[in-house]
Design an enzyme around this catalytic site. Structure first.
Site, PDB file in Angstrom:
ATOM      1  N   SER A 246      -9.424  -0.311   7.086  1.00  0.00           N
ATOM      2  CA  SER A 246      -9.078  -0.580   5.744  1.00  0.00           C
ATOM      3  C   SER A 246      -8.446  -1.313   4.869  1.00  0.00           C
ATOM      4  O   SER A 246      -7.783  -1.027   3.590  1.00  0.00           O
ATOM      5  CB  SER A 246      -8.456   0.941   5.772  1.00  0.00           C
ATOM      6  OG  SER A 246      -9.027   2.024   6.140  1.00  0.00           O
TER       7      SER A 246
ATOM      8  N   SER B 187      -9.867   1.600   2.563  1.00  0.00           N
ATOM      9  CA  SER B 187      -8.688   2.609   2.206  1.00  0.00           C
ATOM     10  C   SER B 187      -7.651   2.073   1.657  1.00  0.00           C
ATOM     11  O   SER B 187      -6.821   2.048   0.583  1.00  0.00           O
ATOM     12  CB  SER B 187      -7.785   3.631   3.205  1.00  0.00           C
ATOM     13  OG  SER B 187      -7.483   3.291   4.028  1.00  0.00           O
TER      14      SER B 187
ATOM     15  N   LYS C   8       0.962  -1.123  -0.265  1.00  0.00           N
ATOM     16  CA  LYS C   8       0.360  -0.335  -0.164  1.00  0.00           C
ATOM     17  C   LYS C   8       0.474   1.118  -0.066  1.00  0.00           C
ATOM     18  O   LYS C   8       2.125   1.020   1.038  1.00  0.00           O
ATOM     19  CB  LYS C   8      -0.893   0.088   1.585  1.00  0.00           C
ATOM     20  CG  LYS C   8      -1.950   1.176   1.326  1.00  0.00           C
ATOM     21  CD  LYS C   8      -2.787   1.371   2.652  1.00  0.00           C
ATOM     22  CE  LYS C   8      -4.103   2.300   2.756  1.00  0.00           C
ATOM     23  NZ  LYS C   8      -4.656   1.792   4.278  1.00  0.00           N
TER      24      LYS C   8
END
Lengths: 95, 485, 482
Positions: free
Chosen positions: B175, B151, B76
Site C-alpha cells: 500500500s 491503499s 494518510k
C-alpha cells in the site's frame, strides 16, 4: 471445498454483518472464487514448517506494574454516540 | 516555485530563510484547493495549519528549530490525530476525532513538521486503488481516468501533484510501494517493527507498517529518520538503534549483488513495465552492481497466503467498530443484535465487509488448520526462502507491480483480479523485510513504472543508498505530471 | 440405581496488580464508572496492548506453588465474540500454549487425602460490567473492570461431591492469598468460579453430559447450585430423558439454575495467536527470582505447625488458613514461647474482637509482640489468666502494652508469702465452720476458701501460691486436731 448460502449467512452472523437477501448470492460467488484462490496453497509442501505468527523473532516486552494513565473519562466519552450517567448506553439486555 | 521542490530542498530553503513556513504552507494550501478534483485529501484545516506555520516561523526567528521545522506534510488518514478527523476512509469513522495522537504523528510534530491535511485511502486500507474510500476515489495525477494505486493513494497523488512535499503511508501488502509506483514516486516500506504502529488504525497487525511517500530517496531518508524508533506503547516495535540514514547515502554500490528472481519475468508482467525494469537494472550494472539470478519459488503462494492472513487479522481488528464507544451508530434499532448488525453493515463498505467475511471464515471452527495455520506455514516458507536468497545477493529487484496504473473502475467488480495486482509487493510484508519502490520510466500512456528493491531486515539505509545512487544518475523522479507543473 | 457426581471447576482469579494487564490504567474497585479506563481499555482505533510484568510473575508463582509446568514460552491468543462488555470484540487470552500446564492440589475428605489435578492456568483479561435496568430503558456499560488481569485455573473433573468441590476451592482460595496474587474477595468478584457438573451411574467409566454453571460468587452458592444441578440431572435421567450440554445460570434468590438461552448460539470463538503480542518468555533469571519469592505454602505450614508447635489439627488448620494469621501466630510464639496459649488467645479472644469490629488480622489493634508479652506475663506469674483478659481489653483500647497497663493499674499478682499468709490466716479464723467441713472430708469447700482469700486480696494473690499455702495450713490443722 465449496461454500453455500447457509455458510455465508452463518459467517455473516458471526461477524455481525447484515447481508440483504438479494446480495447473498453475490457474496457466495465472490467467496467461492476467493476460496478457489486459497486452494493454490494446497500444492505447497509445508511439512514441519513452524507457523510464522510474528515477522520478527522477538519476545514479549514486559512493562512495570505502574498506573501511568491519568483519569480521562470525559475525553474518551466525548466521541461516544450515547452516554448515560457515565455509562456507555446499549439496548436493554436481558440475561 | 517552491511547490516544485522536493522535501530536502524545502528544508534548505527554510533553513536559509529563503521562504517562510507561512508562505510555503499558503502555497500548498492554495494548490490543494485548486486541485480538489483529484480528491487526494479527506480533511484539511487551513486556519489551524497557518497558525502552526506562524508559530514555526516565530520559533525559528527565536533561533529554535529542528529537522523538519515549518515543512508541511500530509498524513494518510489512518494515523490518529487529535485536531483533524481520522476517518480511515470509512463511513464508520467519518466524523471521528481521535482523543489521542499516533506515535508517528507525535514524532513528526516534534520534529517541527506541520500537518497540512489527511489523505484519502482505501477504506481501512483494504484495496489497491483508493476506490473503496467512503469519500470517493482519488485520481491519478498522471492520468485522471486512472487510479493512483492504493491503499495510500491519496498520499501518493498529493505528493505527485505537488500538493505537499511528502506524506506518510502504510503498507500491509504493498500500500505504500504500489501507489508510489503508479504515481512516479519513492515509497519505502520499512522492516516490520521499525516504525511504531501505535495510533495507526490496524488492518492486519502482523503485516502493517508505516513509511514515507516522497519524491526522492533522500526525502524518504529524512522522513524515516523522524518516524523510525522504539515505542514503549507498541510491543512489536523493536528496541534497535536508528542509524543516521542521510549519512549512509552516496556510498558506492560497486560490487553489490542485486538478485533478480526468475519468476518476475514470466507471468503476467506487462511488456512495457518489463522493458523499463530491464533498463533500470542495466543502469545499476553501470553503477557497478552485479546482477545475479535468485529463486523464490514459494512466492507464487504469497497471494493466497496473504489473503488468508490479512483478512483473518482484519476480521478481528475491526470487531471493535460496534457503535457503542465511538464512530458510526445506526439510527434505529430494537435490540443489541440489530445495533451491531445495522451499524456494521451501514458503516463498512463492500470490500471491508467482504474481507471481514473471508477472515471470519478462515478462522472459523473446522477451517483454521486448512487456511490460517497453512498460510502461516507458507509464510515461514517464504521468509526462509528470502533468507537463503540473501546468501546469494544483497538486494532483490523486480517490478513493483505487474502493470502501470489501471483504469478507474477497471477492477472494482473483480476482487480476485484486484488481489493479483499485489503479487510482487506482498512477500516483503509476509517476511517483515524492507522494500522500496522508485520510478524508473513510463509506459506509452505516460504512466510511471516502479522498480521494487527488497532488502534484508533492518537494512533500510542500504535500500535508500541504492535508490539514491540510481536517482543521482537518472531523473525519472524529477518529472512532474503536466497538469501540475 | 446409585449415581456418582462428577465436578470440574474453572476458577477466575483476579490478579491484584496496580495497573491493568495490557494498559497503564488503574484497577481500583468501586471507582466511578469508566474512570479506570484509558485509550487501550476502551479499544480506540489504533491502540495496542503492552503486557504487565507483575501479572506474568503472579501466574508463574501460582504454577510453581501447585507443582505445575511453567511454560517458558506461552502464547496470547484472541478469543473473538461480540458483547458490549468486551470493547475490542475479542478477549486476549491464552489458548494453545498457556503459561501453566498441569500441577495439582491435595484436599482432605472424610476418606482421607485426595489429589485434584489441575489441567492448566492461563492469563487473560477481564471483561467490563453491564448494568441493567438503567432509567432510560437501556443497559449501561462500565469498562472499569475491562482489562483487569485474570488467571483462569481449570481443574480436571476429579471432584465427586459438592463438599470436595468446596474443599478444592478453599484450597485454591487460601493458596492465591498466600501467594499474594489475589485478595480473594468473592463479594467484589476477585475470586469467581464456574462449575462443570455431570452425573453417571456408579461404576460407569464414561462421563455423563455436563452442564456449566456460571455466576457463582460464594462458597455457599457453589455448593447449593451443584446440589440443585445434580438433583436435576438425576431426575431427568431417571425419567428417561437426556441432559443437554449447555450453560446455566445460578439464581441464588430461588435456589435454582436456569438455561442461558441468550448465550446459546453456536459459539465459534475463532481463536488465533494475537499478532500484537509476541510470545511471553519467562527467562531462567525471571523464573528463579520468582521462585525465591514463594513463601512457605499452607500445606507445609500446617504440617509444621502440628509437628513443631504440637497444635491439634483443628487449630493448625485454622491458623494456617490465612498467611497473615499464621504469620501473626508465629510472631506471638517467638516472644512468649508458648504455642498452645498463643493458639488459644488468637483463636479465642483475638478472633472474637476482630470479628466484632469487622477487622482483618493485619489491622488488629494488638500487634503480635504485645500479645506475646501478655502471655509471657501470665506464664511468669505476674498476672493471672483472668486479669490477663482485662489487660487484653485495655490493650485493645489502645491504653499501652501489657507492662505499662499492669503497672499503671497495679494489677501485678501478690506473690509475697507474708501477705498471702496473713490473708489465709484471717480467712481460716473467720470461717471456722467451713474449715471444719473441709477437715471432715468435704474437699469441695477448698474452692470456697480459695475464693475468700482471692477476695481479700482483690484478686491479685497468685492463685498457685494461695492453693499451696492454704493446703499446707489446713493439713497442719488436720494433723493437730487428730
Amino acid at each position: 471445498m465449496s461454500i453455500t448460502k447457509y455458510d455465508v449467512e452463518h459467517i455473516a452472523n458471526l461477524a455481525r454483518i447484515r447481508i440483504d437477501t438479494a446480495d447473498i448470492e453475490q457474496y457466495t460467488l465472490d467467496l467461492a472464487r476467493i476460496l478457489e484462490l486459497f486452494q493454490q496453497m494446497d500444492s505447497m509442501d509445508v511439512k514441519d514448517k513452524e507457523p510464522l505468527a510474528h515477522p520478527q523473532d522477538i519476545e514479549l516486552r514486559l512493562r512495570n506494574d505502574e498506573v501511568t494513565e491519568p483519569e480521562m473519562r470525559q475525553k474518551l466519552q466525548s466521541v461516544a454516540p450515547s452516554i448515560h450517567q457515565g455509562l456507555y448506553s446499549v439496548p436493554q439486555i436481558i440475561e | 516555485m517552491p511547490y516544485r521542490q522536493n522535501l530536502s530542498s524545502i528544508v534548505g530553503m527554510l533553513n536559509r530563510n529563503d521562504i517562510s513556513s507561512v508562505e510555503l504552507v499558503q502555497c500548498f494550501l492554495d494548490r490543494i484547493q485548486k486541485h480538489s478534483d483529484l480528491n487526494a485529501f479527506i480533511s484539511t484545516d487551513p486556519e489551524q495549519t497557518l497558525k502552526q506555520a506562524q508559530l514555526s516561523d516565530e520559533a525559528r526567528a527565536r533561533g529554535s528549530s529542528s529537522d523538519l521545522s515549518g515543512v508541511p506534510i500530509a498524513h494518510k488518514d489512518i494515523f490518529c490525530t487529535t485536531h483533524m478527523a481520522t476517518t480511515c476512509g470509512s463511513r464508520m469513522l467519518k466524523d471521528f476525532i481521535s482523543p489521542y495522537n499516533a506515535t508517528v504523528v507525535e514524532l513528526l510534530s516534534k520534529s517541527g513538521a506541520i500537518l497540512i491535511g489527511k489523505t484519502n485511502m482505501d477504506e481501512f486500507a483494504m484495496g489497491s486503488s483508493t476506490e473503496t474510500s467512503w469519500f470517493g476515489p482519488t485520481r491519478n495525477p498522471w492520468h485522471g481516468d486512472h487510479v493512483p494505486g492504493g491503499s495510500s493513494g491519496g498520499s501518493a497523488a498529493a505528493v505527485a501533484a505537488r500538493l505537499v512535499p511528502a506524506a506518510t503511508g502504510t503498507d500491509t501488502g504493498g500500500s505504500i510501494r504500489q501507489p508510489a509506483a503508479f504515481c512516479g514516486l519513492t515509497g519505502l516500506k520499512p522492516s516490520y517493527g521499525r516504525i511504531s504502529r501505535y495510533g495507526m488504525i490496524a488492518y492486519a497487525s502482523s503485516l502493517d507498517q508505516g513509511g514515507p511517500i516522497t519524491q526522492t530517496a533522500e526525502d524518504a531518508a529524512r522522513l524515516l529518520q523522524v518516524m523510525a524508533g522504539f515505542d514503549r506503547r507498541d510491543a512489536t516495535s523493536l528496541n534497535k538503534q536508528v542509524p543516521n540514514y542521510l549519512d549512509h547515502l552516496c556510498t558506492s554500490i560497486a560490487g553489490l549483488r542485486i538478485g533478480v528472481p526468475s519468476n518476475f519475468v514470466d507471468d503476467a508482467v506487462n511488456s512495457e513495465v518489463l522493458d523499463a525494469i530491464h533498463d533500470s537494472l542495466a543502469e545499476f550494472e553501470k553503477l557497478g552492481a552485479k546482477l545475479v539470478e535468485v529463486s523464490l519459488p514459494s512466492s507464487k503462494a504469497a497471494i493466497p497466503c496473504y489473503y488468508v492472513i490479512a483478512p483473518a487479522e482484519a476480521s478481528s481488528n475491526l470487531s471493535r467498530f460496534d457503535g457503542v464507544r465511538y464512530g458510526y451508530r445506526t439510527d434505529s434499532f430494537n435490540d443489541l443484535d440489530e445495533l451491531y448488525k445495522k451499524t456494521r453493515s451501514e458503516g463498512f463498505g463492500l470490500e471491508v465487509k467482504r474481507r471481514i467475511m473471508i477472515g471470519t471464515f478462515a478462522l472459523s471452527s473446522g477451517y483454521y488448520d486448512a487456511y490460517y495455520r497453512k498460510a502461516q506455514q507458507i509464510r515461514r516458507l517464504i521468509s526462509d526462502e528470502f533468507e537463503s536468497a540473501f546468501k546469494q545477493c544483497d538486494y532483490i529487484a523486480g517490478p513493483t507491480s505487474p502493470t502501470t496504473a489501471f483504469g478507474l473502475g477497471e477492477k472494482t467488480n473483480d476482487p480476485v483480479s484486484m488481489y493479483l495486482s499485489d503479487i510482487f509487493t506482498i512477500s516483503a510484508n509476509l517476511a517483515g523485510i524492507p522494500a522500496i519502490s522508485i520510478p524508473v520510466g513510463f509506459d506509452k500512456l505516460g504512466l510511471p513504472v516502479g522498480l521494487q528493491l527488497i532488502g534484508q531486515s533492518f537494512d533500510e539505509q542500504g535500500l535508500l543508498n541504492l535508490a539514491h545512487s540510481y536517482q543521482q544518475v537518472t531523473n525519472w523522479h524529477e518529472v512532474i505530471p503536466t497538469e501540475f507543473t | 440405581m446409585a449415581w456418582e457426581t462428577v465436578i470440574g471447576l474453572e476458577v477466575h482469579v483476579q490478579l491484584c496488580t496496580q495497573s491493568k494487564i495490557f494498559s497503564g490504567a488503574g484497577t481500583m474497585f468501586g471507582a466511578e464508572p469508566n474512570t479506570q479506563t484509558c485509550e487501550v481499555d476502551i479499544a480506540l482505533p489504533g491502540v495496542l496492548p503492552v503486557m504487565n510484568k507483575e501479572a506474568a510473575l503472579m501466574a508463574v508463582k501460582f504454577g510453581i506453588a501447585i507443582g505445575a509446568n511453567v511454560n517458558r514460552r506461552s502464547i496470547f491468543a484472541r478469543k473473538n465474540y461480540f458483547y458490549p462488555d468486551l470493547p475490542k470484540g475479542y478477549q486476549i487470552s491464552q489458548y494453545e500454549l498457556p503459561i501453566v500446564s498441569g500441577g495439582s492440589v491435595d484436599i482432605s475428605t472424610p476418606n482421607g487425602n485426595k489429589t485434584i489435578r489441575i489441567t492448566r492456568a492461563h492469563l487473560e483479561e477481564d471483561a467490563g460490567k453491564l448494568l441493567h435496568q438503567q432509567a432510560n430503558n437501556c443497559s449501561g456499560v462500565d469498562l472499569n473492570r475491562a482489562g483487569t488481569p485474570l488467571l483462569e485455573i481449570v481443574s480436571e473433573p476429579d471432584m465427586r461431591s459438592p463438599s470436595e468441590a468446596i474443599a478444592y476451592l478453599k484450597k485454591i482460595h487460601t493458596l492465591v492469598r498466600y501467594l499474594k496474587i489475589c485478595d480473594g474477595n468473592m463479594q467484589e468478584g476477585s475470586f469467581r468460579c464456574d462449575a462443570n457438573v455431570s452425573v453417571r451411574p456408579k461404576r460407569n467409566d464414561q462421563f455423563g453430559t455436563r452442564c456449566e454453571i456460571k455466576n457463582l460468587n460464594s462458597f455457599r452458592n457453589i455448593e447449593k447450585s451443584i446440589n440443585f444441578e445434580v438433583k436435576r440431572h438425576i431426575d431427568v435421567l431417571k425419567a428417561g430423558g437426556n441432559i443437554a450440554q449447555e450453560t446455566r445460570l445460578y439464581d441464588a434468590n430461588n435456589d435454582l439454575t436456569r438455561s442461558m438461552r441468550s448465550k446459546e448460539e453456536a459459539h465459534d470463538y475463532r481463536y488465533f495467536p494475537d499478532p500484537d503480542l509476541p510470545p511471553l518468555v519467562i527467562s531462567d533469571d525471571l523464573f528463579s527470582e520468582t521462585q525465591a519469592l514463594i513463601p512457605e505454602l499452607p500445606d507445609h505450614r500446617y504440617k509444621r505447625f502440628i509437628s513443631s508447635y504440637h497444635l491439634n489439627e483443628k487449630d493448625a488448620e485454622f491458623l494456617t488458613s490465612d498467611r497473615e494469621i499464621a504469620d501473626y501466630f508465629e510472631q506471638v510464639v517467638s516472644i512468649c514461647s508458648d504455642s498452645r496459649k498463643s493458639a488459644n488467645w488468637i483463636t479465642g479472644e483475638l478472633l472474637h474482637r476482630l470479628n466484632q469490629n469487622g477487622l482483618d488480622i493485619k489491622n488488629s489493634k494488638i500487634a503480635p509482640p504485645m500479645l506475646g508479652e501478655l502471655i509471657q506475663k501470665i506464664n511468669d506469674g505476674t498476672i493471672s489468666g483472668k486479669i490477663a483478659k482485662d489487660v487484653f481489653d485495655e490493650m485493645w483500647r489502645g491504653e499501652g502494652d501489657a507492662n505499662s497497663i499492669i503497672e499503671t493499674n497495679n494489677l501485678g499478682q501478690i506473690s509475697n508469702t507474708d501477705i498471702v499468709d496473713d490473708a489465709i490466716d484471717k480467712v481460716i479464723e473467720n470461717h471456722a465452720t467451713q474449715v471444719q467441713q473441709y477437715l471432715d472430708g468435704q474437699s469441695k469447700v477448698f474452692g470456697f476458701l480459695v475464693g475468700k482469700v482471692m477476695q481479700a486480696t482483690a484478686g491479685k494473690a497468685n492463685p498457685q501460691l494461695v492453693n499451696q499455702i492454704l493446703k499446707t495450713k489446713l493439713t497442719r490443722k488436720h494433723e493437730i486436731s487428730d
